[in-house]
Design a protein around this motif. Sequence first.
Motif, mmCIF file in Angstrom:
data_model
loop_
_atom_site.group_PDB
_atom_site.id
_atom_site.type_symbol
_atom_site.label_atom_id
_atom_site.label_comp_id
_atom_site.label_asym_id
_atom_site.label_seq_id
_atom_site.Cartn_x
_atom_site.Cartn_y
_atom_site.Cartn_z
ATOM 1 N N GLY A 139 -0.950 -8.129 1.183
ATOM 2 C CA GLY A 139 -1.957 -8.129 -0.072
ATOM 3 C C GLY A 139 -0.552 -8.056 -0.958
ATOM 4 N N VAL A 140 -1.059 -7.808 -2.264
ATOM 5 C CA VAL A 140 -0.100 -7.717 -3.498
ATOM 6 C C VAL A 140 -0.199 -6.478 -4.144
ATOM 7 N N SER A 141 0.790 -5.799 -4.736
ATOM 8 C CA SER A 141 0.743 -4.462 -5.256
ATOM 9 C C SER A 141 0.467 -4.710 -6.865
ATOM 10 N N PRO A 142 0.340 -3.639 -7.453
ATOM 11 C CA PRO A 142 0.257 -3.560 -8.936
ATOM 12 C C PRO A 142 1.397 -4.386 -9.758
ATOM 13 N N GLU A 143 2.623 -3.937 -8.838
ATOM 14 C CA GLU A 143 3.953 -4.445 -9.555
ATOM 15 C C GLU A 143 4.191 -6.115 -9.251
ATOM 16 N N GLY A 144 2.942 -6.634 -8.520
ATOM 17 C CA GLY A 144 3.342 -8.064 -8.038
ATOM 18 C C GLY A 144 4.039 -8.511 -6.862
ATOM 19 N N ARG A 145 4.275 -7.287 -6.056
ATOM 20 C CA ARG A 145 5.096 -7.286 -4.731
ATOM 21 C C ARG A 145 4.224 -7.571 -3.655
ATOM 22 N N ILE A 146 4.746 -8.213 -2.425
ATOM 23 C CA ILE A 146 4.025 -8.398 -1.250
ATOM 24 C C ILE A 146 3.746 -7.014 -0.705
ATOM 25 N N THR A 147 2.653 -6.690 -0.107
ATOM 26 C CA THR A 147 2.543 -5.420 0.854
ATOM 27 C C THR A 147 1.897 -5.690 2.034
ATOM 28 N N THR A 148 2.352 -4.822 2.954
ATOM 29 C CA THR A 148 1.353 -4.910 4.281
ATOM 30 C C THR A 148 0.558 -3.872 4.484
ATOM 31 N N LEU A 149 -0.183 -3.662 5.223
ATOM 32 C CA LEU A 149 -1.392 -2.697 5.533
ATOM 33 C C LEU A 149 -1.107 -1.698 6.513
ATOM 34 N N GLY A 150 0.102 -1.924 7.407
ATOM 35 C CA GLY A 150 0.106 -1.055 8.502
ATOM 36 C C GLY A 150 -0.087 -1.868 9.841
ATOM 37 N N ARG A 151 0.683 -1.567 10.911
ATOM 38 C CA ARG A 151 0.438 -2.152 12.104
ATOM 39 C C ARG A 151 -1.277 -2.150 12.563
ATOM 40 N N GLY A 152 -1.454 -3.263 12.840
ATOM 41 C CA GLY A 152 -2.757 -3.779 13.395
ATOM 42 C C GLY A 152 -3.691 -4.100 12.103
ATOM 43 N N GLY A 153 -3.163 -4.114 11.041
ATOM 44 C CA GLY A 153 -3.565 -4.276 9.613
ATOM 45 C C GLY A 153 -4.654 -5.336 9.454
ATOM 46 N N SER A 154 -4.603 -6.328 10.357
ATOM 47 C CA SER A 154 -5.454 -7.456 10.219
ATOM 48 C C SER A 154 -6.964 -7.278 10.375
ATOM 49 N N ASP A 155 -7.287 -6.344 11.180
ATOM 50 C CA ASP A 155 -8.530 -5.722 11.478
ATOM 51 C C ASP A 155 -9.271 -5.315 10.105
ATOM 52 N N THR A 156 -8.314 -4.534 9.394
ATOM 53 C CA THR A 156 -8.652 -3.997 7.957
ATOM 54 C C THR A 156 -8.941 -5.101 7.008
ATOM 55 N N THR A 157 -8.085 -6.060 6.927
ATOM 56 C CA THR A 157 -8.248 -7.153 6.013
ATOM 57 C C THR A 157 -9.747 -7.780 6.350
ATOM 58 N N ALA A 158 -9.909 -8.153 7.565
ATOM 59 C CA ALA A 158 -11.119 -8.674 8.027
ATOM 60 C C ALA A 158 -12.506 -7.917 7.493
ATOM 61 N N VAL A 159 -12.450 -6.695 7.778
ATOM 62 C CA VAL A 159 -13.509 -5.744 7.398
ATOM 63 C C VAL A 159 -13.685 -5.646 5.940
ATOM 64 N N ALA A 160 -12.512 -5.813 5.280
ATOM 65 C CA ALA A 160 -12.565 -5.565 3.650
ATOM 66 C C ALA A 160 -13.070 -6.789 3.207
ATOM 67 N N PHE A 161 -12.749 -8.087 3.858
ATOM 68 C CA PHE A 161 -13.334 -9.350 3.310
ATOM 69 C C PHE A 161 -14.798 -9.282 3.522
ATOM 70 N N ALA A 162 -15.308 -9.105 4.653
ATOM 71 C CA ALA A 162 -16.616 -8.777 5.071
ATOM 72 C C ALA A 162 -17.394 -8.120 4.073
ATOM 73 N N ALA A 163 -16.847 -6.951 3.594
ATOM 74 C CA ALA A 163 -17.493 -5.970 2.584
ATOM 75 C C ALA A 163 -17.592 -6.876 1.307
ATOM 76 N N SER A 164 -16.622 -7.228 0.983
ATOM 77 C CA SER A 164 -16.331 -7.873 -0.457
ATOM 78 C C SER A 164 -17.234 -9.149 -0.549
ATOM 79 N N PHE A 165 -17.413 -9.920 0.368
ATOM 80 C CA PHE A 165 -18.191 -11.205 0.237
ATOM 81 C C PHE A 165 -19.581 -10.966 0.900
ATOM 82 N N GLY A 166 -20.076 -9.769 1.247
ATOM 83 C CA GLY A 166 -21.508 -9.548 1.706
ATOM 84 C C GLY A 166 -21.670 -10.477 2.897
ATOM 85 N N ALA A 167 -20.431 -10.400 3.880
ATOM 86 C CA ALA A 167 -20.797 -11.295 5.220
ATOM 87 C C ALA A 167 -21.870 -10.520 5.907
ATOM 88 N N GLU A 168 -22.626 -11.619 6.726
ATOM 89 C CA GLU A 168 -23.476 -11.178 7.710
ATOM 90 C C GLU A 168 -22.892 -10.410 8.795
#
Length: 412
Positions: A139-168
């Motif tokens: 992701g990107v921080s408020p300072e505009g730098r690239i961030t990572t979410l911790g190992r295994g973090g893609s799972d969290t990316t996926a769920v966060a997108f599903a929540a934001s987009f109201g995925a089925e």
Amino acid sequence: MPVLVMKFGGTSVATPDRIRRAAKRVGVEVSKGYDVIVIVSAMSGKTNELVGWVNETSPLYDAREYDAVVSSGENVTAGLMALTLQEMDVPARSWQGWQVPVRTTSAHSSARIEEIPTDNINSKFAEGMRVAVVAGFQGVSPEGRITTLGRGGSDTTAVAFAASFGAERCDIYTDVDGVYTTDPRVSSKARKLDRIAFEEMLELASLGARVLQTRSVELAMRYKVKLRVLSSFEEQSDDAGTLVCDEEEIMESNVVAGVAFSRDEAKMTLVSVADRPGIAASIFTALSDGGVNVDMIVQNIAEEGRTDMTWSCPTDQVMRAQKAVEAAKADAVINYQDVIADTDVAKVSVVGIGMRSHTGVAAKMFQVLSAEGINIKVITTSEIKISVLIDRKYMELAVQALHDAFELDKAA
Ligand code: ASP
Ligand code: MG
């Protein structure tokens, strides 16, 4: 059009050929009428390699540059996945985290997602794009730098997108075909669960089952995102894999849903500390300031104003814990006779929401262990879990015996 999130883990995108197989699966969902958000991990092994390069270059690295390097594996697979889909005539494009943007905190290497605006991707869907391929884990921080979410973090990316987009639904494609009652490598009788409740999955994930990042389950529970864990290597029917869902959606379930274990536990004891108000606060403040993740805690009976305090923590934090209490003793914050570390222990837990309404689970667990001659060193419980610390050499035996005793090989 309804939105589906599909996440592919490292082994599912390990080679261009596997990316093609994953892309075909995406194509099937597109043809069913879904707009799809695909979240990709880096090719398997890639993130480890990148972390290694960072450590080799700069042992006391700048965390912002660590994230710049370590996030790059996902950029490669996102681009390749988009190209593969285009080759299949599926309108697709890739997005890096900052382009969406996936807004996170600035806690580099363990950032939290704060917000995912949907307008950029939705306006592309409106123009006819059918698949947005998003680089997971970043992701990107408020300072505009690239961030990572911790190992295994893609799972969290996926769920966060599903929540934001109201995925089925949010489908997590991985190298196992679902969530099991325990690790099949430890018990050959392990059974794949068709459904498991969020809370059970959360306990299992934090107790050492490695299928999903714990935070992704927390997020799914909070936003009621239907999560499905399934294999990208097998032909899939509509009810394949394991659905992680609200407990109301599960008709019948066993009292115990699964047995979890973790090998990397250590037990530490401070011998003879003063039994006075504030002592626990002083000890555990010192440990927490020292960066120690304490799990179980037991305070023994006091005698003549002195007591022993025992806790468990990951094996690789024993040194840190030792330093932290020694420093606190030197500063006269605490006083004790001795500090003992036992690094040959393992934690075995039984988990199930059925425990809320059924008594006798703990008694049965302890009887099973006793029948196997296994001594219990520490016990902790929550509403839906009982954990014990035992000698590591008995871990497999304990898991198998508990799995048998609670008949987890049979569906409810
Ligand atoms: N590639 C990252 C990792 O290996 C994130 C992920 O795969 O979920 O930890
Ligand atoms: Mg993973």
